[in-house]
Design an enzyme around this catalytic site. Structure first.
Site: not given
Ligand SMILES: *[C@@H]1O[C@H](CO)[C@@H](O)[C@H](O)[C@H]1NC(C)=O
Ligand SMILES: *[C@@H]1O[C@H](CO)[C@@H](O)[C@H](O)[C@H]1NC(C)=O
Ligand SMILES: *[C@@H]1O[C@H](CO)[C@@H](O)[C@H](O)[C@H]1NC(C)=O
Ligand SMILES: *[C@@H]1O[C@H](CO)[C@@H](O)[C@H](O)[C@H]1NC(C)=O
Ligand SMILES: *[C@@H]1O[C@H](CO)[C@@H](O)[C@H](O)[C@H]1NC(C)=O
Ligand SMILES: *[C@@H]1O[C@H](CO)[C@@H](O)[C@H](O)[C@H]1NC(C)=O
Ligand SMILES: *[C@@H]1O[C@H](CO)[C@@H](O)[C@H](O)[C@H]1NC(C)=O
Ligand SMILES: *[C@@H]1O[C@H](CO)[C@@H](O)[C@H](O)[C@H]1NC(C)=O
Length: 499
Positions: A242, A246, A417, A459, A478, A480
């Site tokens: 992880e 990152d 992540s 979008d 738009g 959601d």
């Protein structure tokens, strides 16, 4: 998203610690929850003699004012837009009223606790005290379903928590890193944009639960520093995937911008700090950053837990602390979770929003995949989203099959992540462009994203986020609750951010 490590693993004692032994005041239940947190079981009544270390969160009468400042300085149409506050100003807005200090001090003094021996947080909103409690076993984690406080204190004290150690160590090795995020550079129109290394901009990511980053010797990448909060680890021989993800994406896309990896100590139920929870660890991290004179302007976190893991006052406290970070001009991004609308593997249960991604003062990042982009749903890893007090996520980014370098090999990583550090990197680059144009950082992003920035997002209108035995929500034209407003187009966002 490492949600699963924060629940399901605990099998600890829930003791009856409701009768805190404060004498001479009329007591009344201050806070109660109906069911224990997931994984906790009721154990035995606590022994009356043991001392309990408590953290007391004092009422913050100016929190509404802090939020008002945040809204004004984060709203592009407001004359104060971008006029972020200093450490001193934010700490002042977080400070309890003098009367609160007085009554709490009197109460502590009445129980022989010398105020000068009580530690407090930098803003003065937390106090750490020892009081007699009911507990019997060193191995037991102490939790209770309710606690009582003198009624006169109810308006002055927001939360009581078991103490956690605070040891602000700092390890500062820095190194170079190999990162290859070229497809994101192409897809999100970042191209070869290279930020300044020295115009004051910085980015950071957090690592929880024994996840830390390492430095690859053959790196052609960014330098980053490691800052340990509450004893967070940084074991170079045993990095976590992880953390590597990152660091490689958030910092790889923003190199050579100064970068910090915050490693936050603590793991649920793990000695020596058995009282640690992800919620308290999050507060430790935010308090630490709020006490920096020049905090990084963008911070991404790829951890979360079901919203029900924390009491409502504690959740509010955590969300408030993000408001304070926003007021300082920090953009706080959180992965929206990897389990669609909830964590049930079959049976329909109420949808479970992920926390802190569902806090109003963070920007929550969902997941897409494929090109053209579709809401992320790959092999059981599904973009988190739905409705809390506020719908989430706010935005999204690619999150499937990220190549990361791990022990010299390329491996795949999938989840929100991946999406959060990628989106955070784009924001850090926008801040860099704004600095070059003589403007300040974007700070709390949502007012800008919903009023202006959305026009610079792609979008996403296909795909959905099934979960809890349902089809979840569909991505639509738009906003959601699967992909938010969409994925970044750095070129367009830069024009909007410089307008
Ligand atoms: C955990 O909480 C218990 C009870 O409040 C306290 O006695 C103990 O010192 C705490 N442990 C740490 C490491 O803070
Ligand atoms: C509290 O501690 C301070 C410093 O150690 C000391 O000067 C003061 O007399 C103490 N107050 C009481 C009421 O014991
Ligand atoms: C906050 O920072 C100041 C110096 O910048 C330091 O002296 C102080 O100990 C810090 N407070 C906390 C609670 O960490
Ligand atoms: C670091 O990780 C290695 C490999 O897991 C382990 O052998 C070593 O004891 C760890 N070092 C520390 C200081 O925890
Ligand atoms: C990293 O830091 C070293 C030493 O401070 C410096 O020589 C090098 O140029 C830096 N690399 C980058 C990519 O900023
Ligand atoms: C679903 O979760 C339950 C409880 O954790 C577990 O016992 C069961 O094996 C899981 N079922 C599947 C299909 O994964
Ligand atoms: C990642 O997954 C993709 C799609 O399954 C595959 O083509 C690729 O080889 C995988 N890469 C690694 C390093 O495993
Ligand atoms: C979501 O999309 C699917 C496939 O297009 C469609 O069958 C379904 O009715 C949609 N659901 C909602 C709630 O609109």
């Amino acid at each position: 998203m490492k949600t699963s490590i924060f629940f399901g693993l605990l099998s600890a004692a829930l003791v009856n610690a409701s009768a805190l032994a404060f004498r001479g005041f009329l007591h009344k239940v201050k806070e109660s929850i109906s069911v224990p947190w997931m994984g906790w079981v009721k154990h035995s009544a606590a022994h009356p003699d043991t001392m309990l270390q408590l953290q007391i969160s004092l009422a913050q009468p100016r929190s509404g004012e802090l939020e008002q400042h945040l809204h004004e300085i984060s709203d592009p149409s407001h004359r104060r837009y971008g006029m972020h506050l200093s450490k001193g100003e934010v700490h002042e807005l977080m400070a309890p009223h003098a009367d609160t200090h007085k009554i709490v001090d009197d109460w502590l003094a009445a129980h022989g606790i010398n105020r000068t021996k009580v530690k407090q947080s930098a803003a003065g909103d937390w106090m750490m005290v020892s009081v007699p409690v009911h507990t019997d076993s060193e191995e037991s984690l102490i939790r209770t379903l309710e606690y009582s406080l003198p009624e006169v204190l109810h308006d002055h004290i927001d939360i009581l928590l078991p103490a956690r150690p605070r040891s602000d160590g700092a390890i500062d090795p820095s190194c170079q890193y190999q990162i290859t995020p070229d497809c994101l550079r192409q897809l999100y129109i970042i191209g070869n944009y290279t930020p300044s290394t020295s115009n004051g901009n910085a980015i950071a990511v957090t690592g929880f639960s024994d996840q830390w980053a390492n430095y690859v010797p053959l790196a052609v990448g960014s330098n980053f520093s490691v800052v340990s909060i509450t004893g967070g680890t940084n074991n170079q021989t045993d990095p976590g995937s992880e953390a590597k993800l990152d660091v490689q994406y958030a910092f790889g896309l923003t190199r050579p911008m100064p970068a910090t990896f915050y490693t936050i100590g603590g793991f649920p139920g793990e000695p020596p700090n058995v009282n640690w929870t992800f919620g308290t660890g999050t507060l430790d991290f935010v308090d630490f950053v709020l006490n920096q004179t020049n905090p990084p302007q963008v911070i991404s976190t790829s951890y979360g837990e079901p919203k029900t893991s924390n009491s409502i006052p504690l959740s509010n406290k955590i969300c408030q602390s993000f408001a304070a970070l926003g007021a300082r001009g920090v953009s706080v991004l959180y992965a929206s979770g990897d389990s669609g609308v909830g964590y049930s593997n079959g049976t329909v249960i109420p949808f479970t929003p992920v926390f802190p991604a569902s806090c109003p003062y963070v920007t929550s990042v969902g997941m897409t995949y494929q090109i053209p982009e579709v809401a992320g749903n790959d092999d059981g890893i599904v973009s988190g989203g739905g409705f809390s007090n506020y719908g989430y996520p706010d935005v999204s980014a690619q999150g499937v099959n990220y190549f990361i370098e791990c022990y010299g090999r390329a491996v795949n990583n999938t989840g929100t992540s991946c999406s959060s550090p990628a989106f955070a990197a784009v924001i850090a680059l926008l801040n860099d462009a704004r600095t070059q144009a003589g403007k300040g950082p974007l700070g709390f992003l949502n007012p800008w994203l919903y009023s202006t920035g959305f026009a610079g997002l792609n979008d996403v209108t296909e795909g959905s986020n099934p979960g809890c035995g349902t089809n979840g929500f569909n991505a639509t034209k738009g906003w959601d609750p699967v992909t938010g407003l969409g994925t970044p187009d750095f070129g367009k966002l830069k024009n909007l951010a410089l307008a």
